[in-house]
Design a protein around this motif. Structure first.
Motif, PDB file in Angstrom:
ATOM      1  N   ALA A 191       0.974  -1.189  -0.028  1.00  9.77           N
ATOM      2  CA  ALA A 191       0.068   0.043  -0.053  1.00  9.77           C
ATOM      3  C   ALA A 191       0.867   1.251  -0.007  1.00  9.77           C
ATOM      4  O   ALA A 191       2.136   1.011   0.275  1.00  9.77           O
ATOM      5  N   GLY A 192       0.431   2.490  -0.400  1.00 12.08           N
ATOM      6  CA  GLY A 192       0.899   3.609  -0.642  1.00 12.08           C
ATOM      7  C   GLY A 192       1.312   4.238   0.860  1.00 12.08           C
ATOM      8  O   GLY A 192       0.571   3.741   1.838  1.00 12.08           O
ATOM      9  N   LEU A 193       2.295   4.720   1.057  1.00 11.79           N
ATOM     10  CA  LEU A 193       2.748   5.331   2.187  1.00 11.79           C
ATOM     11  C   LEU A 193       1.671   6.424   2.833  1.00 11.79           C
ATOM     12  O   LEU A 193       1.573   6.561   4.094  1.00 11.79           O
ATOM     13  N   ASP A 194       1.235   7.082   1.876  1.00 13.77           N
ATOM     14  CA  ASP A 194       0.123   8.167   2.281  1.00 13.77           C
ATOM     15  C   ASP A 194      -1.177   7.662   3.210  1.00 13.77           C
ATOM     16  O   ASP A 194      -1.547   8.167   4.102  1.00 13.77           O
ATOM     17  N   ASP A 195      -1.476   6.365   2.673  1.00 14.43           N
ATOM     18  CA  ASP A 195      -2.512   5.562   3.489  1.00 14.43           C
ATOM     19  C   ASP A 195      -2.109   5.453   5.065  1.00 14.43           C
ATOM     20  O   ASP A 195      -3.050   5.584   5.647  1.00 14.43           O
ATOM     21  N   SER A 196      -0.800   4.970   4.948  1.00 13.13           N
ATOM     22  CA  SER A 196      -0.264   4.832   6.503  1.00 13.13           C
ATOM     23  C   SER A 196      -0.273   6.003   7.170  1.00 13.13           C
ATOM     24  O   SER A 196      -0.734   6.107   8.323  1.00 13.13           O
ATOM     25  N   LEU A 197       0.429   7.140   6.536  1.00 10.96           N
ATOM     26  CA  LEU A 197       0.368   8.311   7.241  1.00 10.96           C
ATOM     27  C   LEU A 197      -1.132   9.033   7.592  1.00 10.96           C
ATOM     28  O   LEU A 197      -1.008   9.460   8.734  1.00 10.96           O
ATOM     29  N   ARG A 198      -1.971   8.703   6.710  1.00  8.64           N
ATOM     30  CA  ARG A 198      -3.296   9.307   7.109  1.00  8.64           C
ATOM     31  C   ARG A 198      -3.784   8.684   8.514  1.00  8.64           C
ATOM     32  O   ARG A 198      -4.484   8.921   9.145  1.00  8.64           O
ATOM     33  N   VAL A 199      -3.614   7.137   8.623  1.00 10.70           N
ATOM     34  CA  VAL A 199      -4.174   6.438   9.810  1.00 10.70           C
ATOM     35  C   VAL A 199      -3.448   6.977  11.102  1.00 10.70           C
ATOM     36  O   VAL A 199      -3.890   7.228  12.182  1.00 10.70           O
ATOM     37  N   VAL A 200      -1.974   7.323  10.972  1.00 19.06           N
ATOM     38  CA  VAL A 200      -1.372   7.825  12.043  1.00 19.06           C
ATOM     39  C   VAL A 200      -1.542   9.146  12.321  1.00 19.06           C
ATOM     40  O   VAL A 200      -1.876   9.524  13.525  1.00 19.06           O
ATOM     41  N   ARG A 201      -1.955   9.955  11.466  1.00 16.74           N
ATOM     42  CA  ARG A 201      -2.468  11.360  11.799  1.00 16.74           C
ATOM     43  C   ARG A 201      -3.782  11.199  12.551  1.00 16.74           C
ATOM     44  O   ARG A 201      -3.856  12.105  13.288  1.00 16.74           O
ATOM     45  N   GLN A 202      -4.787  10.456  12.040  1.00 15.59           N
ATOM     46  CA  GLN A 202      -6.261  10.553  12.493  1.00 15.59           C
ATOM     47  C   GLN A 202      -5.948   9.838  14.022  1.00 15.59           C
ATOM     48  O   GLN A 202      -6.525  10.459  14.822  1.00 15.59           O
ATOM     49  N   ALA A 203      -5.116   9.267  14.312  1.00 15.80           N
ATOM     50  CA  ALA A 203      -4.704   8.462  15.595  1.00 15.80           C
ATOM     51  C   ALA A 203      -4.301   9.593  16.602  1.00 15.80           C
ATOM     52  O   ALA A 203      -4.746   9.910  17.589  1.00 15.80           O
ATOM     53  N   LEU A 204      -3.339  10.468  15.964  1.00 13.36           N
ATOM     54  CA  LEU A 204      -2.610  11.474  17.046  1.00 13.36           C
ATOM     55  C   LEU A 204      -3.552  12.560  16.879  1.00 13.36           C
ATOM     56  O   LEU A 204      -3.452  13.170  18.225  1.00 13.36           O
ATOM     57  N   ASP A 205      -4.411  12.745  16.009  1.00 13.11           N
ATOM     58  CA  ASP A 205      -5.407  13.917  16.387  1.00 13.11           C
ATOM     59  C   ASP A 205      -6.599  13.721  17.547  1.00 13.11           C
ATOM     60  O   ASP A 205      -6.971  14.722  18.034  1.00 13.11           O
ATOM     61  N   THR A 206      -6.363  12.492  18.099  1.00 11.97           N
ATOM     62  CA  THR A 206      -7.420  12.171  19.142  1.00 11.97           C
ATOM     63  C   THR A 206      -6.794  12.254  20.382  1.00 11.97           C
ATOM     64  O   THR A 206      -7.231  12.186  21.518  1.00 11.97           O
ATOM     65  N   ALA A 207      -5.259  12.564  20.333  1.00  5.11           N
ATOM     66  CA  ALA A 207      -4.592  12.816  21.656  1.00  5.11           C
ATOM     67  C   ALA A 207      -5.329  14.204  22.365  1.00  5.11           C
ATOM     68  O   ALA A 207      -5.217  14.902  21.610  1.00  5.11           O
ATOM     69  N   PRO A 208      -5.574  13.936  23.636  1.00  2.00           N
ATOM     70  CA  PRO A 208      -6.031  15.051  24.224  1.00  2.00           C
ATOM     71  C   PRO A 208      -5.021  16.225  24.637  1.00  2.00           C
ATOM     72  O   PRO A 208      -5.480  17.312  24.846  1.00  2.00           O
ATOM     73  N   GLU A 209      -3.870  16.054  24.536  1.00  2.00           N
ATOM     74  CA  GLU A 209      -2.738  17.053  24.803  1.00  2.00           C
ATOM     75  C   GLU A 209      -1.841  17.393  23.596  1.00  2.00           C
ATOM     76  O   GLU A 209      -1.543  16.283  23.024  1.00  2.00           O
ATOM     77  N   GLY A 210      -1.497  18.494  23.230  1.00  2.00           N
ATOM     78  CA  GLY A 210      -0.529  18.859  22.369  1.00  2.00           C
ATOM     79  C   GLY A 210      -1.123  18.825  20.923  1.00  2.00           C
ATOM     80  O   GLY A 210      -1.762  18.357  20.581  1.00  2.00           O
ATOM     81  N   ASP A 211       0.027  19.309  20.175  1.00  2.00           N
ATOM     82  CA  ASP A 211      -0.314  19.523  18.717  1.00  2.00           C
ATOM     83  C   ASP A 211       1.018  18.653  17.907  1.00  2.00           C
ATOM     84  O   ASP A 211       1.920  19.566  18.041  1.00  2.00           O
ATOM     85  N   LEU A 212       0.936  17.547  17.692  1.00  2.00           N
ATOM     86  CA  LEU A 212       2.344  16.787  17.354  1.00  2.00           C
ATOM     87  C   LEU A 212       2.467  16.909  15.825  1.00  2.00           C
ATOM     88  O   LEU A 212       1.512  16.570  14.996  1.00  2.00           O
ATOM     89  N   VAL A 213       3.734  17.115  15.255  1.00  2.00           N
ATOM     90  CA  VAL A 213       3.842  17.437  13.923  1.00  2.00           C
ATOM     91  C   VAL A 213       4.709  16.193  13.511  1.00  2.00           C
ATOM     92  O   VAL A 213       5.786  15.641  14.257  1.00  2.00           O
ATOM     93  N   ILE A 214       4.491  15.514  12.366  1.00  2.00           N
ATOM     94  CA  ILE A 214       5.004  14.420  11.948  1.00  2.00           C
ATOM     95  C   ILE A 214       5.895  14.498  10.820  1.00  2.00           C
ATOM     96  O   ILE A 214       5.770  15.499   9.778  1.00  2.00           O
TER      97      ILE A 214
END
Length: 616
Positions: A450-473
């Motif tokens: 699978a394309g790397l963008d698909d995996s990146l989207r899954v990781v971003r969606q997971a980090l967006d649910t973190a209650p603290e902070g704004d993480l940059v990948i």
């Protein structure tokens, strides 16, 4: 015609190999030659509360890359030496075959411009053909080298003047070697009559001995190149397998996380953000095997610093040695790192989820100010007796408070670039010592293709649910690519030198055939005497085959020893110096080939006519 083809092929191989060696180095700004192969290396990030490491993580990786390039350069030079020996052997065989005719022509008054000019034109024509062939092979090999480079590895454009200088030296050297014997026939006081009488039927014993040494040397160099290349390629097989978290295998990815929030300048806030991110990743569907640590920790790569530890009842040379010093790798890891990486504890335990953060209260039952570390098994075995509970400090720390060892964990996989670094590792809690950037290693429920963008989207969606902070990948990539860079570079260079080794081996066998033919031609009178004394043809054949077998065994044995020597002293520690399968296979191939190429010469020796001896 056979000598002409052998000369062209040998010269082409010599040109290709030496051009390859010349293109492996370049000169920039007068700083001297250096290897043009570069690689992306494991970064070193600042960790709160820990001193800046004097040895960054990239140092060992780039040192190993330099050693691999040096090994490649040495093997190319050895292959070129084999081709050069073959060219000189062809020149010697040709001169031996044509000496009698040339001597007679000189005695009949042939001018120097005739014979010498004919030899110069012959070799000039051969070199023109060989130059085109060798240059084409070198360009094709360079294109393959660039295209087959592991991810993160680049090959810079080399300078062209070393290649031009090497080409000029080869042309002048071959022309001189081919023309000089003809020119010497015109030397004053030379006994041409004696040379005409001997003609091509025999040559002195020292020349025969030199020819035997040449055959053994050619075989030894070809064997050394192929065996060394095989060891380089084999070292890539030590690449560890990725953690398979899903039935389909999933796609394991690596990326660096950094906080974009202003409050992350505070160490405690940074630790809270990382803890929140880890919880979000663990709760996200389609993600598994998550671990957060300083870059390279998941592969056993990291910066190094000197540590001092108390050993208790330790002795060295019969004297007590309660304090040990060692160069250790330093990693900061989040809770759960060891379990997700498949590293088991052999003593004590790891960091708990409730570990104290920077500036927080000490956990219940801990001494005031106590800070905890985990060490790997290699460090524990070499520098501790009963390590759990012992104290450890880092040189350059801002305070004198020690760390207490709470656990001993199994060693991370070793091998590839950076293996020459310290085998000792110390793991600190990333909650107590948060780094400015932390590396995520996670398996996404996606097909490996699978394309790397698909995996990146899954990781971003997971980090967006973190209650603290704004993480940059950042630096998001496949873990397979990183493993290919670290573990595949030796195999990549070994594949290139393997091609050079095969070429050198073929040239060596062609040269051995030519040299054996000349060797037997020079001994035809001896063979005729043996036949006249009653030696049957079978005995003469066996004598030549036995000689070839002894030469093949001696050259192969010497070549395997040279391969071990080259790998031990030039290659990085990740490359083993011995493999029975490779050594046995190379030995059988070259000893068998030496016997096979000797069979035509053996048949000729068996056909020696005693009348030639009587007439002589």
């Amino acid at each position: 015609m056979a000598l002409n083809r052998t000369a062209i092929v040998s010269c082409a191989a010599l040109i290709a190999l030496m051009l390859g060696a010349a293109l492996l180095v370049r000169d920039v700004g007068g700083t001297g030659p250096f290897h043009v192969i570069e690689t992306a290396a494991t970064p070193t990030v600042e960790v709160s509360g820990l001193p800046a490491p004097p040895a960054p993580a990239a140092r060992a990786e780039r040192a190993d890359l330099g050693q691999l390039a040096m090994t490649t350069l040495a093997l190319l030079l050895l292959a070129g030496l084999t081709a050069l020996a073959t060219v000189l052997g062809v020149i010697g065989s040709e001169n031996l075959a044509r000496k009698g005719r040339r001597v007679i022509e000189v005695m009949l008054g042939a001018p120097p411009r005739w014979l010498v000019g004919a030899a110069a034109r012959l070799w000039r024509r051969r070199l023109l053909i060989a130059g085109g062939m060798g240059g084409g092979v070198c360009v094709a090999a360079a294109v393959w080298l660039v295209r087959a480079a592991p991810p993160g590895t680049s090959v810079a454009a080399p300078a062209l003047w070393p290649a031009a200088a090497v080409l000029l030296v080869i042309v002048l050297m071959v022309l001189a070697a081919g023309v000089a014997p003809v020119w010497r026939l015109y030397a004053p006081g030379r006994s041409l009559a004696a040379e005409a009488d001997s003609r091509q039927y025999t040559d002195p014993r020292p020349q025969q001995f030199n020819r035997v040494l040449l055959i053994a040397g050619q075989l030894a160099i070809a064997v050394a190149i192929l065996a060394s290349s095989g060891l380089l390629v084999l070292s890539s097989a030590a690449r560890p397998a990725l953690f398979a978290a899903f039935p389909g295998g999933g796609q394991t990815v690596v990326g660096k996380l950094a906080s974009g929030a202003e409050q992350a300048t505070d160490s405690a806030a940074q630790a809270a953000i990382y803890e929140s991110a880890l919880g979000a990743l663990r709760n996200a569907p389609g993600l598994a095997a998550e671990s957060l640590a300083t870059p390279g920790a998941w592969m056993g790569r990291g910066p190094e610093i000197v540590a001092e530890n108390e050993c208790g009842p330790c002795f060295a040379g019969g004297m007590p040695r309660p304090i040990h010093r060692a160069q250790v790798q330093v990693h900061a890891v989040m809770p759960g790192f060891f379990a997700q990486r498949g590293m088991r504890f052999v003593g004590g335990s790891g960091f708990a989820e409730s570990d104290v953060r920077t500036g927080g209260e000490a956990p219940v039952g801990a001494d005031s100010g106590q800070r905890s570390v985990v060490i790997n098994q290699a460090y524990a075995a070499a520098h501790f007796n009963n390590p759990v509970g012992k104290r450890l400090t880092l040189q350059g720390s801002a305070d004198d408070l020690p760390y207490h060892v709470i656990g001993v964990v199994s060693d991370a996989p070793r091998g590839g670039l950076g293996n020459s670094g310290s085998a000792y590792a110390v793991y600190y809690s990333a909650l107590q010592h948060p780094p400015v950037e932390i590396e995520l290693v996670a398996t996404v429920d996606m097909p490996p293709s699978a394309g790397l963008d698909d995996s990146l989207r899954v990781v971003r969606q997971a980090l967006d649910t973190a209650p603290e902070g704004d993480l940059v990948i950042s630096d998001f990539r496949r873990a397979d690519d990183e493993l290919a860079r670290v573990y595949g570079t030796a195999g990549w260079l070994g594949g290139g030198t393997r091609t050079a080794g095969i070429l050198a081996g073929l040239v060596a066998l062609v040269g051995v055939t030519s040299t054996l033919r000349a060797h037997i031609r020079s001994r035809l009178r001896e063979m005729g005497v043996r036949a006249a004394l009653g030696a049957p043809p079978r005995t003469l054949r066996r004598m030549v085959v036995r000689e070839a077998l002894r030469l093949g065994a001696a050259g192969t044995g010497l070549g395997l020893w040279v391969a071990t020597f080259l790998v031990a002293f030039l290659s990085p520690s990740a490359v083993g110096i011995f493999d029975p399968g490779i050594f046995l296979g190379v030995g059988v191939v070259f000893i068998g080939s030496a016997v096979l190429v000797a069979l035509p010469s053996a048949r000729r020796a068996a056909s020696a006519d005693p009348r030639e001896v009587m007439e002589g």
